[in-house]
Design a protein around this motif. Structure first.
Motif, mmCIF file in Angstrom:
data_model
loop_
_atom_site.group_PDB
_atom_site.id
_atom_site.type_symbol
_atom_site.label_atom_id
_atom_site.label_comp_id
_atom_site.label_asym_id
_atom_site.label_seq_id
_atom_site.Cartn_x
_atom_site.Cartn_y
_atom_site.Cartn_z
ATOM 1 N N ALA A 181 -23.432 16.190 23.231
ATOM 2 C CA ALA A 181 -22.419 16.001 22.405
ATOM 3 C C ALA A 181 -22.735 16.253 20.940
ATOM 4 O O ALA A 181 -21.624 16.260 20.261
ATOM 5 C CB ALA A 181 -21.826 14.390 22.675
ATOM 6 N N GLY A 182 -23.757 16.568 20.820
ATOM 7 C CA GLY A 182 -23.901 16.952 19.271
ATOM 8 C C GLY A 182 -24.760 15.622 18.493
ATOM 9 O O GLY A 182 -24.912 14.524 18.828
ATOM 10 N N ARG A 183 -25.426 16.142 17.353
ATOM 11 C CA ARG A 183 -26.327 15.158 16.685
ATOM 12 C C ARG A 183 -25.425 15.304 15.036
ATOM 13 O O ARG A 183 -25.307 16.128 14.617
ATOM 14 C CB ARG A 183 -27.526 15.711 16.634
ATOM 15 N N GLU A 184 -25.844 14.099 14.408
ATOM 16 C CA GLU A 184 -25.234 13.894 13.177
ATOM 17 C C GLU A 184 -26.412 14.199 12.193
ATOM 18 O O GLU A 184 -27.433 14.178 12.590
ATOM 19 C CB GLU A 184 -24.840 12.532 12.983
ATOM 20 N N ALA A 185 -25.977 14.459 10.966
ATOM 21 C CA ALA A 185 -26.798 15.048 10.010
ATOM 22 C C ALA A 185 -27.911 13.423 9.515
ATOM 23 O O ALA A 185 -27.277 12.440 9.839
ATOM 24 C CB ALA A 185 -26.228 15.299 8.687
ATOM 25 N N GLY A 186 -29.001 13.610 9.515
ATOM 26 C CA GLY A 186 -29.876 12.824 9.258
ATOM 27 C C GLY A 186 -30.771 11.973 10.497
ATOM 28 O O GLY A 186 -31.582 11.179 10.466
ATOM 29 N N GLU A 187 -30.054 12.403 11.659
ATOM 30 C CA GLU A 187 -30.877 12.053 12.860
ATOM 31 C C GLU A 187 -32.195 12.684 12.967
ATOM 32 O O GLU A 187 -32.395 13.830 12.928
ATOM 33 C CB GLU A 187 -30.145 12.364 14.144
ATOM 34 N N ALA A 188 -33.177 11.854 13.579
ATOM 35 C CA ALA A 188 -34.412 12.497 13.846
ATOM 36 C C ALA A 188 -34.409 13.060 15.220
ATOM 37 O O ALA A 188 -33.876 12.037 16.136
ATOM 38 C CB ALA A 188 -35.482 11.375 13.778
ATOM 39 N N LEU A 189 -34.906 14.080 15.735
ATOM 40 C CA LEU A 189 -35.015 14.520 16.981
ATOM 41 C C LEU A 189 -36.733 14.862 17.488
ATOM 42 O O LEU A 189 -37.478 15.259 16.446
ATOM 43 C CB LEU A 189 -34.496 15.825 17.234
ATOM 44 N N LEU A 190 -36.988 14.605 18.854
ATOM 45 C CA LEU A 190 -38.312 15.182 19.232
ATOM 46 C C LEU A 190 -37.851 16.039 20.404
ATOM 47 O O LEU A 190 -37.519 15.521 21.412
ATOM 48 C CB LEU A 190 -39.025 13.693 19.609
ATOM 49 N N VAL A 191 -38.484 17.001 20.086
ATOM 50 C CA VAL A 191 -37.922 18.096 21.310
ATOM 51 C C VAL A 191 -39.389 18.464 21.870
ATOM 52 O O VAL A 191 -40.661 18.852 21.133
ATOM 53 C CB VAL A 191 -37.540 19.381 20.660
#
Length: 541
Positions: A181-191
């Protein structure tokens, strides 16, 4: 980089065709990649105890152990990995007084080079913070390029522990990860990504550009690993059959490599934490990429340029006098540019001799560069000296101060060309510098005489009409923006401008517009020279 002058099925169809094999590979890959983590776990059974259960001790703040393996990083989560890497590893390794402002993304990778240095198996974590709202993540992944002529890589992965939909663009060499659904600015992701692929033999490669140059290939004695892993990029434009792909943000690295022979990387190398035969750990801060080479055998000669270490890695057949000459010239170039622009953000630069093909004479990575192996005897101001000066200059302009090699290749290549001329003036005298500059402009004039269209250098890599035009215009015409400005304004003005670019944009990225704007702040004549030689269509000699 220095370049010398002079109907397949779609990925989706191929994916369907190899689905059964991929499922089997996935199971094998999962087992193989977890072997290393399994070694870290305690064995044996718990012993029952009649003692009261002790109160838990306060949990100590996580340390660098979260960077020991992709499994440890995944268990810790994106926020912890970012915090630990930017706090602890950055403080321990960042050189030159360059601060880590804000956060840098983090790579944690376990990789094995198997077989005859022809097969790579990896488990990788990328921790990052999203800059702006998005529903996908584009990663540069050269092994995905159909131009290599190998089977497509197998890739599987997750985002924050949830399985991810991943597609590959075999023309553009891009890996795309659907973020739902998308990610907002400032979110941390671990791929987290698991992948495997086979490396092409250099002798089978066709075309030009990163594939044709042999930047991801193997031969009888060495495997060259450029852009070998999925890399964050600020320019996911398609791969071109000329030039380079560099458009990567500075990052923090913790990579363990199991390999045959000798491993050389652009990072700081050490033993792996868990004792494993032929395992090397490479770490680094501020590096945009982690180039690697695996050699059957190699010798090392090291020296220092102030606090910066310089290592020359070479085959045993290279005469000792040539090795010493390459080391001396590399040290001299590092010392000069360090004096002009300040120290690099990494403590070491390696020079590695290896075959390159189809016109490429050298290739830069942060902390390392390749010198084509037939140029080791071409020093004392000859062509090999020029390649060394150019590639060392890239450590500052493209390594420390970045730009897109796809959108704005003129930025770093023209500056590196000009700084090669400055190095010759300092090392061999003004006449030698003039002769080098004359050879550059002659390359452009020869192209015009042959009917080449005189496009402005300040354009995207894809816009040049041919490989020859790209070389003649970017490497031949564009450096004269600075050479002519120096003739009118003096070298101090031009070097002062470049030093200000470093001061303002170290560990950042710039565009042609940034270069022109800053030049206008410093001197209108300098801005005029850059406009004339980079942007206007027909500069007069």
């Amino acid at each position: 980089m220095i370049i010398e002058g002079d109907g397949a099925p779609t990925w989706h169809v191929r994916l369907i065709g190899v689905l059964a094999v991929a499922l089997l590979v996935a199971a094998t890959l999962f087992v193989a990649l977890n072997d290393r983590e399994d070694r870290d776990q305690p064995t044996g059974e718990a012993t029952p105890s009649a003692s009261p259960t002790p109160k838990p001790s306060p949990t100590p703040p996580p340390g660098l152990e979260v960077l020991d393996s992709p499994g440890a990083a995944a268990r810790a989560g994106a926020e912890t990995v970012l915090a630990v890497a930017n706090r602890d590893l950055a403080e321990s390794q960042l050189g030159g007084g360059w601060p880590i402002e804000g956060e840098r993304p983090v790579y944690v990778v376990n990789v094995t080079v198997r077989g005859e240095r022809d097969f790579l198996l990896a488990d990788q974590v990328i921790a990052l913070r999203i800059d702006e709202p998005t529903d996908r993540l584009d990663l540069r992944f050269l092994p995905a390029a159909a131009a290599l002529g190998t089977e497509p890589p197998f890739v599987a992965g997750s985002v924050d522990g949830e399985p991810a939909t991943i597609t590959m663009d075999p023309v553009g060499a891009v890996l795309r990860i659907d973020l739902g659904a998308g990610r907002e600015a400032g979110e941390a992701l671990l791929v987290r990504l698991s992948y495997r692929y086979t490396l092409a033999r250099a002798s089978t490669l066709g075309g030009d550009g990163p594939v044709g140059y042999g930047l991801l290939s193997r031969d009888e004695s060495v495997t060259v690993l450029s852009h070998w892993l999925p890399l964050l990029t600020f320019d996911a434009s398609p791969l071109q059959a000329r030039g380079d792909l560099g458009a990567f943000p500075p990052a923090i690295w913790s990579v363990e490599v199991v390999h045959p022979g000798v491993l050389v990387t652009g990072g700081v190398e050490d033993d792996c934490r868990v004792p494993v035969d032929n395992c090397t750990k490479a770490s680094g801060v501020g590096l945009r990429d982690l180039g690697m080479l695996v050699l059957d055998e190699a010798d090392v000669l090291a020296g220092r340029a102030g606090q910066h270490e310089v290592r020359v890695i070479h085959g045993p057949a290279v005469p000792a006098a040539d090795v010493r000459a390459v080391l001396a010239e590399t040290i001299a170039a590092v010392e000069l540019f360090n004096e002009l622009f300040g120290p690099l953000a990494w403590p070491q630069t390696d020079v590695v001799g290896t075959p390159l093909s189809r016109g490429a004479a050298g290739m830069e990575y942060p902390g390392m560069f390749i010198l084509r192996d037939d140029l080791w005897r071409s020093h004392d101001g000859a062509f090999g000296t020029y390649v060394i000066a150019h590639e060392v200059a890239h450590q500052w302009f493209h390594g420390l101060v970045g730009n897109s090699s796809l959108a704005d290749p003129v930025v770093d290549e023209a500056i590196a060309q000009y700084l090669s001329v400055v190095f010759y003036a300092e090392q061999y005298g003004e006449q030698a510098a003039t002769d080098l500059a004359d050879s550059m402009i002659q390359r452009w004039q020869d192209g015009l005489a042959s009917g080449m269209r005189d496009d402005p250098p300040a354009q995207a890599l894809a816009a040049f009409e041919s490989d020859r035009a790209y070389g003649a215009i970017v490497y031949g015409r564009a450096p004269f923006a600075f050479i002519e400005a120096e003739r009118v304004l003096g070298r101090e003005v031009v070097i002062g401008f470049l030093a200000e670019l470093v001061r303002r944009h170290a560990l950042d990225a710039i565009t042609v517009t940034d270069v022109v704007t800053l030049a206008g702040e410093i001197d209108e004549g300098l801005m005029g020279s850059i406009n004339e030689w980079w942007i206007w269509p027909d500069p007069s000699l």
